[in-house]
Design a protein around this motif. Structure first.
Motif, short mmCIF file in Angstrom:
data_model
loop_
_atom_site.label_atom_id
_atom_site.label_comp_id
_atom_site.label_asym_id
_atom_site.label_seq_id
_atom_site.Cartn_x
_atom_site.Cartn_y
_atom_site.Cartn_z
N SER A 1 -40.14 -18.70 6.82
CA SER A 1 -41.18 -19.20 7.71
C SER A 1 -40.78 -18.93 9.16
O SER A 1 -39.61 -18.85 9.47
N PHE A 2 -41.79 -18.83 10.01
CA PHE A 2 -41.55 -18.62 11.43
C PHE A 2 -42.60 -19.36 12.25
O PHE A 2 -43.78 -19.27 11.96
N GLY A 3 -42.14 -20.06 13.28
CA GLY A 3 -43.06 -20.75 14.17
C GLY A 3 -43.07 -22.25 13.92
O GLY A 3 -42.69 -22.71 12.84
N THR A 4 -43.47 -22.99 14.92
CA THR A 4 -43.45 -24.44 14.83
C THR A 4 -44.86 -24.99 14.57
O THR A 4 -45.08 -25.69 13.59
N LEU A 5 -45.79 -24.67 15.43
CA LEU A 5 -47.15 -25.17 15.25
C LEU A 5 -48.06 -24.09 14.70
O LEU A 5 -48.93 -24.36 13.87
N PHE A 6 -47.90 -22.88 15.17
CA PHE A 6 -48.55 -21.72 14.55
C PHE A 6 -47.46 -21.10 13.70
O PHE A 6 -46.47 -20.60 14.22
N ARG A 7 -47.62 -21.16 12.40
CA ARG A 7 -46.47 -20.98 11.53
C ARG A 7 -46.79 -20.03 10.37
O ARG A 7 -47.75 -20.25 9.62
N LEU A 8 -45.98 -19.00 10.23
CA LEU A 8 -46.13 -18.05 9.13
C LEU A 8 -45.16 -18.37 8.01
O LEU A 8 -44.01 -18.76 8.29
N THR A 9 -45.57 -18.17 6.79
CA THR A 9 -44.65 -18.16 5.66
C THR A 9 -44.99 -16.93 4.85
O THR A 9 -46.08 -16.85 4.28
N THR A 10 -44.08 -15.95 4.83
CA THR A 10 -44.39 -14.72 4.09
C THR A 10 -43.70 -14.71 2.73
O THR A 10 -42.72 -15.42 2.52
N TRP A 11 -44.21 -13.90 1.83
CA TRP A 11 -43.69 -13.82 0.46
C TRP A 11 -43.97 -12.42 -0.07
O TRP A 11 -44.83 -11.71 0.45
N GLY A 12 -43.28 -12.07 -1.12
CA GLY A 12 -43.59 -10.83 -1.81
C GLY A 12 -42.55 -9.74 -1.65
O GLY A 12 -41.84 -9.68 -0.65
N GLU A 13 -42.48 -8.91 -2.67
CA GLU A 13 -41.54 -7.80 -2.68
C GLU A 13 -42.29 -6.47 -2.64
O GLU A 13 -43.45 -6.39 -3.02
N SER A 14 -41.57 -5.45 -2.25
CA SER A 14 -42.14 -4.12 -2.09
C SER A 14 -42.89 -3.65 -3.33
O SER A 14 -43.97 -3.08 -3.23
N HIS A 15 -42.33 -3.89 -4.51
CA HIS A 15 -42.94 -3.34 -5.71
C HIS A 15 -43.43 -4.41 -6.68
O HIS A 15 -43.64 -4.14 -7.85
N GLY A 16 -43.61 -5.64 -6.19
CA GLY A 16 -44.26 -6.67 -6.99
C GLY A 16 -45.76 -6.47 -6.96
O GLY A 16 -46.26 -5.50 -6.37
N PRO A 17 -46.51 -7.39 -7.55
CA PRO A 17 -47.97 -7.21 -7.58
C PRO A 17 -48.63 -7.30 -6.20
O PRO A 17 -49.65 -6.67 -5.98
N ALA A 18 -48.04 -8.06 -5.28
CA ALA A 18 -48.68 -8.23 -3.98
C ALA A 18 -47.67 -8.79 -2.98
O ALA A 18 -46.60 -9.28 -3.36
N ILE A 19 -48.01 -8.69 -1.71
CA ILE A 19 -47.28 -9.42 -0.68
C ILE A 19 -48.30 -10.24 0.10
O ILE A 19 -49.51 -10.06 -0.09
N GLY A 20 -47.82 -11.14 0.95
CA GLY A 20 -48.79 -11.91 1.71
C GLY A 20 -48.13 -12.90 2.64
O GLY A 20 -46.90 -12.96 2.75
N VAL A 21 -48.99 -13.67 3.29
CA VAL A 21 -48.51 -14.61 4.29
C VAL A 21 -49.47 -15.80 4.37
O VAL A 21 -50.69 -15.63 4.32
N VAL A 22 -48.91 -16.99 4.43
CA VAL A 22 -49.70 -18.18 4.73
C VAL A 22 -49.57 -18.43 6.23
O VAL A 22 -48.46 -18.56 6.75
N VAL A 23 -50.70 -18.45 6.90
CA VAL A 23 -50.72 -18.71 8.34
C VAL A 23 -51.22 -20.13 8.54
O VAL A 23 -52.38 -20.43 8.26
N ASP A 24 -50.34 -21.00 8.99
CA ASP A 24 -50.71 -22.41 9.11
C ASP A 24 -50.79 -22.80 10.59
O ASP A 24 -50.06 -22.27 11.42
N GLY A 25 -51.70 -23.70 10.90
CA GLY A 25 -51.78 -24.23 12.25
C GLY A 25 -52.80 -23.55 13.16
O GLY A 25 -52.85 -23.85 14.35
N THR A 26 -53.59 -22.65 12.60
CA THR A 26 -54.61 -21.98 13.42
C THR A 26 -55.64 -22.99 13.90
O THR A 26 -56.14 -23.79 13.10
N PRO A 27 -55.98 -22.99 15.17
CA PRO A 27 -57.04 -23.88 15.63
C PRO A 27 -58.36 -23.59 14.91
O PRO A 27 -58.59 -22.47 14.48
N PRO A 28 -59.18 -24.60 14.77
CA PRO A 28 -60.44 -24.41 14.05
C PRO A 28 -61.50 -23.69 14.88
O PRO A 28 -61.39 -23.61 16.09
#
Lengths: 356, 356, 356, 356
Positions: free
Chosen positions: B5-32
């Motif tokens: 994870s990276f960031g305090t209020l605007f915060r990324l959590t990335t996951w996934g491997e190069s040759h797994g089914p997918a990669i991605g990121v949860v982006v938390d804290g985005t203003p509405p």
């Protein structure tokens, strides 16, 4: 988080201003039953202490540390350790000019713009005095790492003058007031800095800190990589403008053949044939020396009048009287060492948590 | 925290491997209530996409992003935004050599030593493929920053060949496959890289990313300084070995007079007469351009056989077949821009929290 | 993190043991330019102070707070605020029995088992003395919340004796030594507690704390819900074994028709027709009173000999001599109020960050 | 942090809305080399699945989990594990009434007030569907804890009807659709709930979850106490209004003699003679059963028309058609178990980090 803490499991929270009653640090997460005395911490604080030669500020900061919690009968208990250093010997009387004017190169303007208020006495919270807390915490980090890990630092460039790495002697570092590992360079620097000091100017520096004996496997990919945490740890030291690991910027000019460190087995262990990686691959320690280099800008407080503005929005000039380091980079050596120790101690605990 | 994870209020959590089914990121804290479509994100991913010239890997990674949450009727809701990119076009069939041997310069050995297991397919979690998630998250960060903040990047050194800053044209950056702002240098680099590519070698690079229009006051002293967070953000990008702000390492050779940026009032606002600070003083933005420079080491995968060891503790040789970037630094430009955006967005929210 | 911090943007880090030289708290993230004097904090500490009636411990703890940082010329600066309270008046001479024996109901055994060392003097780090730091920090939290938010607390059950809610008068709370809002119950409790005290026993209590004037919208779903953070904040107070919001456990016995609070518009604003929700729906404040109730177990230190074991693994008996509260629940009222204030202040800043 | 994460070293980040394309969770910090298959997770998800009896919602949620990362050749790698559950079988067509009206007892109004936008389809992010992610993550937590730790749960009160604890049989829990450990009570509840269901009303419940075999020493004083983290973990589950540990609220009515659990040595180990503490003293596990009890309010969606307001500020009525649980508390059992497992796994790693 609020901004004055560092580390995940081994965690510092520092507080205090340059000219307030005291500064200090809460060190949380220390493993229990580690022998710890005030003298263990004082040892490292004394190395950072100013006024030890004519090349550092002549302010007197005895920097006597008190352990207020977390230690019982000479052993850490696992509870937070409060280290307190009283501020003595500040000359806070006259802040006339500084009170209203923003010193170029300092945080005066940005603190004012951000907070709408600023403790202008000696830089307040932005003063490099905060780094005493880092050095104190670093002493505990070293205890956690144990004797197998050795952390040392040196100044490798003073103003434009670099050392000759072929002449590097670790022993030399303790023999001159610049932590310089090259005895010839140290002599040259003496004249250079004397000249700088006499005309009220200042010089920058490049520091190298090295950790030997670090076990393989420390670092948490991908955002808590060991080098990422080191970069943050070092960049937050006052006046630092650049950080590099291993070959650093020079790596850009290397070919793939030159850069990637080859490996061979030796006595049943993996040995790298070079260390361009600076002891870190993929954010994880390789077991080689961890090598971190950083640049400290020249002291911004100088005698020459400088153009600036004041809090009323007027163009004014300012020059700094009083005692100042001609090169703050010198005193950054024990601070850089401390931050290296702090990062390693945190990652040692984190590695143990996940990987046993 | 756990490390991804990276960031305090605007915060990324990335996951996934190069040759797994997918990669991605949860982006938390985005203003509405921020308008957000997949196309807004795809735009930036396409800039990072490989296979666009002969100077980047010929792997086909369509990198089509899907927004799985946090957006409703075209607007962000304040809930976490999951961005998912399926992995297609990997050739995972044959990993014979790589499976058991540690590629020099890669994270193969350290992952193995740390975890006792490693997904060797294409670098697994340590693959630069993870940076696609950063670029995707960066697109949302740019939305938070708004149009007043402009973030751009360029390659300023290819291998040993630097640009001439006097010839810098931002427009040129889009006109060559190297994001090079110096048209003459770009021509030279073409021949240089062709030669590198043909003999299966690789080159490093230096990248500069710049944010204009950043308000004064972003950054949280003392451990969450803006430059501290930027240093960490950039250093965690694959293959990066050095980071500097403003004058950076060059600041060490300047005098105090040269280095500290003077100020004057201009149309009722503070104007700095230079930008050695790179837009940051005391860890807080000054309102000037934020200037970050970083070095990317040469691609470690090269055709020349290299000495290494295998998981059984034997000395072996390894050379990398297949498609690889002769200079991974090129594709690091959009990644560096994204991380700059991510750090600024986080600090924009943090500043608003404390200072209103 | 290391365990001695609470809060995300408004963040406490406490330190210190019952019988060390001092205890204290670093309060980080306070907005700048808030008027703050030591007297503002002392006011609330005095309410928690023991020795004010025969129903609380007769130990003398003057609990004089010192502000060591973060305040300049009477205003907060945005920098961390260190609050320090010296420990005076401990009688540490004789810990003979307690030194080696684990007092039932205390943390003696678990600290020993976890850390292999324990500061046995007065409970060390596990002492309820730590709650003075919470109360001090709570004073700053109240300043952030401002006068529009009012936080009050009361004891609503003493041992088995509950108040009659129909007789609730907030004014009564200040008129008896139990913070009891029911004057009749207060009289009954006096006799009850006198009897408990005389035979060296102890009683538990239930406390209710209420925040009025809280704006709609505080709380961050889904893991940082306002009620989730309140539950943690309250449960970490010494001797607390249960927490509930609004109708709490009683909600289980209600029907859907009885439980869900209906709404109507009133003078252009949403009005709830009941408050079973305790002011929180979906983890977010509704604008109604926030109502938190919690149970404090009876003081574990009593005169009656109790069966236990010692650090050598022997069966032994132990009874507690000396000064102790017959009901620690009484002094938990200002602590519960403080934690409610701390959680609300943190969420006020967090809400402002994301939602402007 | 941003609000959708839980845990320090073993850390969940959940995402997704009830009627979006999918929900899921990133599980970060899992130790490497733990065998993990989708079936291990599916097992626990199936226990939470609705539509298994007439007492839970008749919605069809197959809840098929996919492991997208962090597992290689059947073993965890230490990298983040993305678990994804596609949303199928939602009937999103008609949200006429719910779209504009705030359902009493739901988060409709607070989300609207906080964010100014809300995904009204099935509750959006506030839906209890999010708890499937918790159950999935809990399956991994159980793997970390290993077989020595056993986590079980039961409904101990349905509406106003409590079980008789003297008739508690763990085996009975699997034999009725209520997870009821008292066979007689289960029979009574069947009639009670049938009646509730037929008239479109709803009932609350009290759940007890128990962890056996937990080692002594888990928990980090003072703010990351085991009970503090459990209180937060449980209180953030949808519809929960109260949490207690061990004797909980009943402790308030006990005397000091009754409450504090005495100790004796037994076969060389410390044995407690009672468990009013619920397995936690001073925030640290004692080695006894950890006992957590919590109240779930009655389902807020009922057939009876209720008074409310709409987004335009008008008084309106609302009643909920469609499929709903007469008692959501039933399905909260596996969720409570999962959160208990998650907290224990995190603290197991944290304890190992600091205390080795």
């Amino acid at each position: 988080m609020a901004g004055n803490s560092f580390g995940t499991l081994f965690r510092l929270t520092t507080w205090g201003e340059s000219h307030g009653p005291a500064i200090g640090v809460v060190v949380d997460g220390t493993p229990p039953r580690i022998p710890l005395a005030e003298a263990d911490i004082q040892h490292w604080l004394d190395r950072r202490k100013p006024g030890q030669s004519r090349f550092t500020t002549q302010r007197r900061e005895p920097d006597q540390v008190k352990v207020l919690s977390g230690v019982f009968e000479g052993l850490t208990t696992g509870a937070p350790i409060q280290l307190l250093i009283e501020n003595v010997g500040q000359r806070s009387k006259d802040y006339g000019e500084i009170k209203d004017r923003f010193r170029p190169g300092h945080a005066d303007y940005t603190y004012w713009a951000k907070y709408g208020i600023r403790d202008y006495r000696g830089g307040g919270r932005a003063s490099a005095r905060e780094t005493a807390s880092r050095v104190a915490a670093g002493a505990i980090a070293r205890k956690i790492l144990g004797d197998a890990v050795r952390i040392r630092g040196a100044v490798i460039q003073m103003g434009p003058h670099k050392i000759d790495r072929a002449r590097w002697e670790w022993e030399a570092v303790e023999d001159n007031p610049f932590w310089c590992p090259d005895r010839q360079a140290a002599q040259l620097w003496e004249g250079f800095l004397d000249e700088i000091r006499k005309r009220g100017s200042s010089a920058g520096a490049v520091i190298e800190v090295v950790a030997s004996g670090v076990p393989v496997g420390l670092g948490e990919p991908v955002y808590d990589k060991l080098d990422g945490d080191l970069a943050r740890a070092i960049m937050t030291i006052n006046a630092v403008k650049a950080v590099e690991i291993g070959a650093g910027f020079a790596a850009a000019a290397l070919s793939g053949e030159e850069n990637a460190d080859e490996m061979r087995m030796e006595s049943g262990r993996v040995r790298f044939l070079a260390n361009n990686a600076g002891g870190i691959l993929g954010g994880i320690s390789t077991g080689q020396d961890i090598v971190v280099r950083f640049a400290v800008k020249p002291t911004s407080s100088i005698l020459t009048p400088r153009r600036t503005v004041d809090i009323h929005g007027h163009d004014v000039d300012i020059s700094t009287k009083g005692r100042h380091d001609p090169c703050v980079g010198i005193r950054a050596v024990p601070v850089g060492e401390a931050m290296l120790a702090v990062v390693l101690a945190d990652h040692l605990l984190r590695h143990r948590a996940q990987c046993g």
